[in-house]
Design a protein around this motif. Structure first.
Motif, PDB file in Angstrom:
ATOM      1  N   PHE A 264       0.857  -1.170   0.000  1.00 31.93           N
ATOM      2  CA  PHE A 264       0.000   0.000   0.000  1.00 31.93           C
ATOM      3  C   PHE A 264       0.899   1.228   0.000  1.00 31.93           C
ATOM      4  O   PHE A 264       1.676   1.429   0.924  1.00 31.93           O
ATOM      5  N   ILE A 265       0.803   1.992  -1.081  1.00 26.97           N
ATOM      6  CA  ILE A 265       1.642   3.178  -1.217  1.00 26.97           C
ATOM      7  C   ILE A 265       0.747   4.405  -1.272  1.00 26.97           C
ATOM      8  O   ILE A 265      -0.224   4.429  -2.029  1.00 26.97           O
ATOM      9  N   ASN A 266       1.041   5.398  -0.430  1.00 30.64           N
ATOM     10  CA  ASN A 266       0.374   6.684  -0.550  1.00 30.64           C
ATOM     11  C   ASN A 266       1.450   7.706  -0.899  1.00 30.64           C
ATOM     12  O   ASN A 266       2.445   7.824  -0.183  1.00 30.64           O
ATOM     13  N   ILE A 267       1.251   8.407  -2.012  1.00 27.81           N
ATOM     14  CA  ILE A 267       2.321   9.264  -2.528  1.00 27.81           C
ATOM     15  C   ILE A 267       2.361  10.639  -1.847  1.00 27.81           C
ATOM     16  O   ILE A 267       3.195  11.462  -2.179  1.00 27.81           O
ATOM     17  N   GLY A 268       1.469  10.872  -0.894  1.00 21.04           N
ATOM     18  CA  GLY A 268       1.511  12.128  -0.151  1.00 21.04           C
ATOM     19  C   GLY A 268       0.780  13.247  -0.871  1.00 21.04           C
ATOM     20  O   GLY A 268      -0.303  13.038  -1.404  1.00 21.04           O
ATOM     21  N   HIS A 269       1.387  14.437  -0.943  1.00 23.52           N
ATOM     22  CA  HIS A 269       0.688  15.585  -1.526  1.00 23.52           C
ATOM     23  C   HIS A 269       1.670  16.705  -1.855  1.00 23.52           C
ATOM     24  O   HIS A 269       2.867  16.596  -1.563  1.00 23.52           O
ATOM     25  N   CYS A 270       1.149  17.785  -2.423  1.00 16.44           N
ATOM     26  CA  CYS A 270       2.005  18.911  -2.843  1.00 16.44           C
ATOM     27  C   CYS A 270       1.458  20.241  -2.344  1.00 16.44           C
ATOM     28  O   CYS A 270       1.816  21.286  -2.874  1.00 16.44           O
ATOM     29  N   SER A 271       0.581  20.227  -1.345  1.00 14.70           N
ATOM     30  CA  SER A 271      -0.060  21.490  -0.964  1.00 14.70           C
ATOM     31  C   SER A 271       0.249  21.939   0.461  1.00 14.70           C
ATOM     32  O   SER A 271      -0.498  22.707   1.047  1.00 14.70           O
ATOM     33  N   THR A 272       1.356  21.456   1.039  1.00 16.36           N
ATOM     34  CA  THR A 272       1.900  22.085   2.234  1.00 16.36           C
ATOM     35  C   THR A 272       3.110  22.892   1.773  1.00 16.36           C
ATOM     36  O   THR A 272       4.037  22.324   1.201  1.00 16.36           O
ATOM     37  N   PRO A 273       3.097  24.219   1.988  1.00 15.68           N
ATOM     38  CA  PRO A 273       4.208  25.023   1.482  1.00 15.68           C
ATOM     39  C   PRO A 273       5.561  24.521   1.991  1.00 15.68           C
ATOM     40  O   PRO A 273       5.714  24.235   3.171  1.00 15.68           O
ATOM     41  N   GLY A 274       6.529  24.376   1.067  1.00 18.95           N
ATOM     42  CA  GLY A 274       7.892  24.039   1.472  1.00 18.95           C
ATOM     43  C   GLY A 274       8.414  22.707   0.971  1.00 18.95           C
ATOM     44  O   GLY A 274       9.619  22.508   0.887  1.00 18.95           O
ATOM     45  N   TYR A 275       7.529  21.762   0.678  1.00 22.27           N
ATOM     46  CA  TYR A 275       8.004  20.488   0.155  1.00 22.27           C
ATOM     47  C   TYR A 275       6.886  19.820  -0.653  1.00 22.27           C
ATOM     48  O   TYR A 275       5.713  20.162  -0.494  1.00 22.27           O
ATOM     49  N   ILE A 276       7.269  18.907  -1.526  1.00 22.58           N
ATOM     50  CA  ILE A 276       6.285  18.082  -2.243  1.00 22.58           C
ATOM     51  C   ILE A 276       6.770  16.635  -2.211  1.00 22.58           C
ATOM     52  O   ILE A 276       7.965  16.380  -2.087  1.00 22.58           O
ATOM     53  N   THR A 277       5.845  15.699  -2.285  1.00 22.28           N
ATOM     54  CA  THR A 277       6.218  14.288  -2.376  1.00 22.28           C
ATOM     55  C   THR A 277       5.535  13.651  -3.577  1.00 22.28           C
ATOM     56  O   THR A 277       4.480  14.113  -4.029  1.00 22.28           O
ATOM     57  N   GLY A 278       6.153  12.600  -4.093  1.00 22.44           N
ATOM     58  CA  GLY A 278       5.606  11.882  -5.240  1.00 22.44           C
ATOM     59  C   GLY A 278       6.250  10.516  -5.347  1.00 22.44           C
ATOM     60  O   GLY A 278       7.037  10.120  -4.476  1.00 22.44           O
ATOM     61  N   LEU A 279       5.895   9.792  -6.405  1.00 21.01           N
ATOM     62  CA  LEU A 279       6.407   8.433  -6.599  1.00 21.01           C
ATOM     63  C   LEU A 279       7.028   8.310  -7.978  1.00 21.01           C
ATOM     64  O   LEU A 279       6.448   8.766  -8.967  1.00 21.01           O
ATOM     65  N   GLU A 280       8.206   7.694  -8.028  1.00 20.68           N
ATOM     66  CA  GLU A 280       8.846   7.386  -9.313  1.00 20.68           C
ATOM     67  C   GLU A 280       8.822   5.877  -9.523  1.00 20.68           C
ATOM     68  O   GLU A 280       8.986   5.119  -8.570  1.00 20.68           O
ATOM     69  N   ILE A 281       8.599   5.455 -10.766  1.00 15.84           N
ATOM     70  CA  ILE A 281       8.852   4.059 -11.142  1.00 15.84           C
ATOM     71  C   ILE A 281       9.843   4.115 -12.290  1.00 15.84           C
ATOM     72  O   ILE A 281       9.547   4.661 -13.351  1.00 15.84           O
ATOM     73  N   ALA A 282      11.043   3.603 -12.067  1.00 19.09           N
ATOM     74  CA  ALA A 282      12.084   3.633 -13.104  1.00 19.09           C
ATOM     75  C   ALA A 282      13.059   2.501 -12.848  1.00 19.09           C
ATOM     76  O   ALA A 282      13.367   2.206 -11.688  1.00 19.09           O
ATOM     77  N   GLY A 283      13.512   1.862 -13.918  1.00 15.04           N
ATOM     78  CA  GLY A 283      14.469   0.766 -13.782  1.00 15.04           C
ATOM     79  C   GLY A 283      13.924  -0.378 -12.936  1.00 15.04           C
ATOM     80  O   GLY A 283      14.680  -1.060 -12.242  1.00 15.04           O
ATOM     81  N   GLY A 284      12.609  -0.569 -12.952  1.00 13.90           N
ATOM     82  CA  GLY A 284      12.016  -1.649 -12.161  1.00 13.90           C
ATOM     83  C   GLY A 284      11.993  -1.378 -10.667  1.00 13.90           C
ATOM     84  O   GLY A 284      11.780  -2.277  -9.866  1.00 13.90           O
ATOM     85  N   GLN A 285      12.203  -0.116 -10.266  1.00 14.21           N
ATOM     86  CA  GLN A 285      12.198   0.269  -8.846  1.00 14.21           C
ATOM     87  C   GLN A 285      11.073   1.265  -8.578  1.00 14.21           C
ATOM     88  O   GLN A 285      10.817   2.152  -9.399  1.00 14.21           O
ATOM     89  N   LEU A 286      10.442   1.129  -7.434  1.00 14.36           N
ATOM     90  CA  LEU A 286       9.482   2.127  -6.952  1.00 14.36           C
ATOM     91  C   LEU A 286      10.204   2.990  -5.928  1.00 14.36           C
ATOM     92  O   LEU A 286      10.832   2.452  -5.016  1.00 14.36           O
ATOM     93  N   ALA A 287      10.109   4.305  -6.060  1.00 14.42           N
ATOM     94  CA  ALA A 287      10.770   5.184  -5.091  1.00 14.42           C
ATOM     95  C   ALA A 287       9.829   6.313  -4.694  1.00 14.42           C
ATOM     96  O   ALA A 287       9.317   7.050  -5.536  1.00 14.42           O
ATOM     97  N   LEU A 288       9.586   6.410  -3.391  1.00 10.62           N
ATOM     98  CA  LEU A 288       8.836   7.540  -2.848  1.00 10.62           C
ATOM     99  C   LEU A 288       9.831   8.678  -2.650  1.00 10.62           C
ATOM    100  O   LEU A 288      10.835   8.501  -1.960  1.00 10.62           O
TER     101      LEU A 288
END
Ligand code: MN
Length: 314
Positions: A264-288
């Motif tokens: 279960f992955i939750n990628i977070g959000h982008c609406s707290t001023p100062g930082y954003i979070t997201g998810l990458e899938i590349a090279g067969g890896q998942l990275a938060l």
């Protein structure tokens, strides 16, 4: 399963009823979702919950605009496909035309992704002024309920969905809820400017996120619905043996290494001023990942946690 037992007392009929209805809506979203195949050469990036507004005092994404443009521009250069996982725009408070005008540069970049067939839009509850299963589009581009991602080499599946489908009442009262937000809630909550700012997730998600700018116990009462809602999604993931990538609650989640819990992955959000979070899938890896400015003001990316796609179901 320990995770849901914490959040879902089995004896209470309300919770059982909620989960049954949440699971039906998640099933329906799953059936309506297009499929996307990817392999170890594919590059996908997910962001959600920008809640783009009109750069007024209720638009908490505005201070993150340059940070977000920098990050998304980076992914564009690197050949990523962008999946917007819901609540990109705050249509409960604003009309789309005005948001489009306020964020011209950002929509230009989205259109660049689109021109290269590298953009997928998934619907969130704030992307719609109507009911959650009504057909929706932005600038002629359809919004999907979700996206079923097939990792071709391992034939594993990931279901990307915003997650509001698990809300206990669904959106049966959307015709009341939307205008109520726009013309009442927005103006009557003096604390709204600080209310939904979330503490920053730290490396390896060591800390539990909380609502910043308010006493922890008060914040935790508000967050209880978010934890319970995630419990409903988790139990669906477990029953369906289906890994889930979602947003909506604004709280980052990522499986611990060698965890027994459903992926279960939750990628977070982008609406707290100062930082954003997201998810990458590349090279067969998942990275938060988290992006923020460092001491010199340069934008920096950090990996909070990562795992191989093939570890999704060990
Ligand atoms: Mn949402």
């Amino acid at each position: 399963m320990t995770v849901t037992q914490q959040t879902w007392p089995q004896a209470a009929p309300f919770w059982q009823n909620w989960h049954t209805q949440a699971h039906e809506r998640l099933d329906r979203a799953f059936r309506q979702s297009p499929h996307l195949h990817f392999d170890d050469n594919s590059r996908l990036v997910f962001f959600s919950d920008m809640h783009r507004g009109i750069k007024d005092r209720y638009d908490f994404f505005a201070p993150n605009e340059n940070l977000f443009l920098h990050a998304l521009g980076h992914y564009y250069q690197q050949g990523y496909t962008y999946i917007e996982l819901g609540d990109g725009d705050e249509l409960w408070y604003n009309d789309f035309a005005r948001i489009r005008h306020a964020y011209g540069r950002l929509f230009d970049l989205l259109n660049q992704f689109r021109a290269g067939h590298r953009l997928h839009l998934i619907v969130g509850n704030h992307d719609s002024e109507r009911g959650m299963f009504d057909p929706m589009e932005k600038e002629g581009m359809p919004l999907h309920q979700g996206l079923v991602l097939h990792h071709v080499p391992s034939s594993r599946h990931l279901f990307a969905v915003h997650g509001h489908q698990a809300h206990p009442k669904g959106d049966r009262y959307w015709w009341f809820q939307r205008p109520h937000s726009r013309y009442f809630v927005k103006y009557t909550l003096p604390f709204s400017a600080s209310r939904y700012h979330f503490s920053e997730p730290e490396n390896d998600l060591q800390n539990r996120q909380y609502l910043a700018n308010m006493p922890r116990r008060v914040g935790n009462r508000i967050l209880r619905l978010a934890w319970q809602l995630e419990g409903a999604i988790l139990s669906w993931a477990q029953q369906q043996r289906q890994a889930v990538i979602c947003g909506h609650t604004h709280l980052c989640a990522f499986p611990e290494p060698h965890s027994e819990n459903p992926p279960f992955i939750n990628i977070g959000h982008c609406s707290t001023p100062g930082y954003i979070t997201g998810l990458e899938i590349a090279g067969g890896q998942l990275a938060l990942v988290k992006w923020k400015a460092n001491e010199t003001g340069a934008y920096q990316r950090t990996v909070l946690r990562e795992m191989a796609v093939t570890a999704v179901w060990p």
